[in-house]
Design a protein around this motif. Structure first.
Motif, PDB file in Angstrom:
ATOM      1  N   ALA A 264    -129.639   7.384  -0.585  1.00 39.61           N
ATOM      2  CA  ALA A 264    -128.296   7.134  -1.108  1.00 39.61           C
ATOM      3  C   ALA A 264    -127.289   7.877  -0.231  1.00 39.61           C
ATOM      4  O   ALA A 264    -127.495   9.047   0.130  1.00 39.61           O
ATOM      5  N   LEU A 265    -126.221   7.191   0.138  1.00 43.20           N
ATOM      6  CA  LEU A 265    -125.142   7.797   0.903  1.00 43.20           C
ATOM      7  C   LEU A 265    -124.169   8.489  -0.054  1.00 43.20           C
ATOM      8  O   LEU A 265    -123.790   7.915  -1.084  1.00 43.20           O
ATOM      9  N   VAL A 266    -123.762   9.701   0.291  1.00 47.34           N
ATOM     10  CA  VAL A 266    -122.905  10.502  -0.590  1.00 47.34           C
ATOM     11  C   VAL A 266    -121.644  10.888   0.172  1.00 47.34           C
ATOM     12  O   VAL A 266    -121.703  11.320   1.343  1.00 47.34           O
ATOM     13  N   ALA A 267    -120.490  10.735  -0.479  1.00 46.07           N
ATOM     14  CA  ALA A 267    -119.206  11.175   0.062  1.00 46.07           C
ATOM     15  C   ALA A 267    -118.497  12.022  -0.992  1.00 46.07           C
ATOM     16  O   ALA A 267    -118.544  11.689  -2.184  1.00 46.07           O
ATOM     17  N   GLU A 268    -117.845  13.111  -0.549  1.00 40.86           N
ATOM     18  CA  GLU A 268    -117.224  14.035  -1.504  1.00 40.86           C
ATOM     19  C   GLU A 268    -115.911  14.548  -0.918  1.00 40.86           C
ATOM     20  O   GLU A 268    -115.802  14.796   0.295  1.00 40.86           O
ATOM     21  N   ARG A 269    -114.939  14.707  -1.777  1.00 41.43           N
ATOM     22  CA  ARG A 269    -113.658  15.325  -1.391  1.00 41.43           C
ATOM     23  C   ARG A 269    -113.271  16.342  -2.461  1.00 41.43           C
ATOM     24  O   ARG A 269    -113.281  16.030  -3.659  1.00 41.43           O
ATOM     25  N   GLU A 270    -112.929  17.546  -1.999  1.00 45.51           N
ATOM     26  CA  GLU A 270    -112.580  18.635  -2.914  1.00 45.51           C
ATOM     27  C   GLU A 270    -111.249  19.247  -2.474  1.00 45.51           C
ATOM     28  O   GLU A 270    -111.022  19.491  -1.279  1.00 45.51           O
ATOM     29  N   VAL A 271    -110.357  19.523  -3.427  1.00 40.52           N
ATOM     30  CA  VAL A 271    -109.019  20.061  -3.149  1.00 40.52           C
ATOM     31  C   VAL A 271    -108.763  21.220  -4.105  1.00 40.52           C
ATOM     32  O   VAL A 271    -109.016  21.114  -5.314  1.00 40.52           O
ATOM     33  N   ASP A 272    -108.277  22.358  -3.532  1.00 36.89           N
ATOM     34  CA  ASP A 272    -107.829  23.478  -4.366  1.00 36.89           C
ATOM     35  C   ASP A 272    -106.461  23.924  -3.846  1.00 36.89           C
ATOM     36  O   ASP A 272    -105.960  23.370  -2.860  1.00 36.89           O
ATOM     37  N   TYR A 277    -111.471  19.901   1.258  1.00 41.49           N
ATOM     38  CA  TYR A 277    -112.721  19.649   1.963  1.00 41.49           C
ATOM     39  C   TYR A 277    -113.070  18.162   1.850  1.00 41.49           C
ATOM     40  O   TYR A 277    -112.841  17.525   0.814  1.00 41.49           O
ATOM     41  N   SER A 278    -113.655  17.613   2.864  1.00 44.47           N
ATOM     42  CA  SER A 278    -114.229  16.258   2.864  1.00 44.47           C
ATOM     43  C   SER A 278    -115.644  16.351   3.416  1.00 44.47           C
ATOM     44  O   SER A 278    -115.867  16.922   4.509  1.00 44.47           O
ATOM     45  N   ARG A 279    -116.586  15.812   2.685  1.00 47.29           N
ATOM     46  CA  ARG A 279    -118.000  15.925   3.061  1.00 47.29           C
ATOM     47  C   ARG A 279    -118.672  14.558   2.968  1.00 47.29           C
ATOM     48  O   ARG A 279    -118.287  13.711   2.171  1.00 47.29           O
TER      49      ARG A 279
END
Length: 423
Positions: A264-272, A277-279
């Motif tokens: 499974a391909l996973v994409a993530e974006r996190e903001v504080d 972050y982009s992963r």
């Protein structure tokens, strides 16, 4: 003497439409609720095939919250959030096997529908020919009663003038009562056969309906080897089992392929408040403990079971066809012998006995015995023609041409009418 082609209504009711075999089959195939249900099952199987072709949907998730720095003189505060998405990637071998198995199930379901329709048509044909048989028997019993009444009146006249003893009149009265009893029973059998035909059609028929048509005098069939080839190529039950076997093989292949790692391909974006972050990455399911041994064993057993079932069905249908073909030959021979020899001889014997009685050379017993012999031969001919029709229906069902229209160009051709030969 001639047996009439059609039989008038048993009870004095208003005449309704005359329905032929093709019309009854059309009603049964287009209006029967069970047939409609079998066709909907095919639509449901096609829906499952469409589902098998669908790609897996991505999983999307997110979180929302607040953050505050620690151990600082001027801490920053604010909202934080992250968004993740995972897209499963199917193994091509698993996907193709699943789609192929679903397509084979559609074929199996459609073959099952065809088998059910063939059975429905066969039941309609058998009930139709049964009704024609009972109509012919009832018409013959009416003719017997009329003839027996004439004999009784003639003997009564001779008894009045002293040319015949009382015993002859008593015997003639007994024969007439027996003929009337047979006629009443024959009429009841006609009503029962009509009820069976309505049940076979599976849909209400018009008020006062009658049937038109006749029992076949002969049926032409291809050689037995041609029939076997047609059976193996077109029998829907065999086609259903073949499709189920292929589907089981595809399921076995799918179970084996599912032991491969899943990706499974996973994409993530996190903001504080201070950073973002982009992963991206890959998640892999490793078959470390479960190697699907149970599922594979089950799929192997199902594939082997359907293979053995298919072999058994081929043998069973071939033997059934040979036995039915022998019955066809016997019935054809019986019809030929009864039409060309026995019935004409019985009619000639009846005429001779009548003339001999009229001139005083034979008694009433000889005349009545000759008449009973003719009746028995005539009824045997009606039964033989019915047997010939039922055998042809069974052979047509085995080779799946039961729903073909009644056309003289077809290999199985009912010929002639239900009239007995002119004597």
């Amino acid at each position: 003497m001639v047996l009439p082609l059609a039989f008038c209504a048993v009870n004095q009711v208003q005449a309704g439409p005359a329905l032929g075999l093709d019309q009854l089959i059309s009603i049964g195939l287009n209006e029967n609720a069970y047939v409609m249900a079998s066709r909907e099952q095919v639509a449901a199987a096609k829906g499952d095939a469409t589902t098998a072709r669908a790609y897996p949907n991505p999983d999307v998730g997110g979180q929302l919250g607040r953050s505050k720095e620690r151990n600082t003189l001027s801490p920053l505060t604010g909202q934080t959030y992250n968004i993740t998405m995972a897209q499963p990637i199917e193994i091509p071998m698993v996907r193709s096997a699943r789609i192929d198995a679903a397509d084979e199930i559609v074929k199996a379901t459609d073959a099952n529908r065809q088998s059910f329709e063939d059975d429905t048509v066969a039941r309609i044909k058998l009930a139709y020919y049964e009704l024609l048989r009972r109509i012919a028997e009832a018409s013959a019993s009416e003719e017997d009663l009329a003839l027996t009444q004439q004999i009784r009146d003639r003997i009564a006249l001779r008894h009045q003038v002293g040319e015949s003893p009382k015993f002859d009149l008593i015997r003639a009265d007994t024969e007439m009562l027996n003929a009337r009893k047979n006629m009443n029973a024959a009429k009841l059998r006609v009503e029962q056969a009509k009820a069976n035909l309505r049940l076979a059609v599976g849909h209400p028929l018009p008020s006062g309906w009658q049937v038109q048509g006749s029992l076949p005098k002969s049926v032409k069939l291809p050689p037995i080897e041609t029939l076997k080839a047609e059976l193996l190529a077109r029998n829907p039950i065999l086609m259903k089992t073949e499709a189920e076997q292929r589907a089981a093989e595809y399921r076995l292949s799918m179970e084996k392929s599912m032991r491969l790692p899943k990706i499974a391909l996973v994409a993530e974006r996190e903001v504080d408040p201070t950073q973002q972050y982009s992963r991206g990455g890959v998640v892999m399911t490793i078959p470390l403990w479960d190697w699907r041994s149970g599922q594979i064993s089950k799929a192997k057993a199902e594939a082997s079971s359907t293979r053995h079932q298919l072999n058994a069905q081929r043998l069973s249908f071939a033997e059934s066809l040979e036995a039915t073909y022998q019955l066809y030959q016997i019935a054809s021979n019986q019809v030929h012998v009864l039409e060309t020899e026995l019935l004409s001889q019985a009619a000639a014997a009846q005429r001779i006995a009548e003339s001999a009685y009229r001139y005083g050379e034979r008694g009433i017993l000889e005349w009545l015995d000759a008449q009973r012999t003719y009746r028995a031969a005539r009824n045997e001919l009606i039964s033989a023609r019915f047997d010939l029709a039922t055998v042809s229906v069974e052979i047509d069902r085995l080779r799946s041409i039961s729903n073909a229209p009644s056309d003289p160009s077809l290999p199985t051709t009912p010929a002639g009418s239900s009239q007995l030969p002119d004597l």
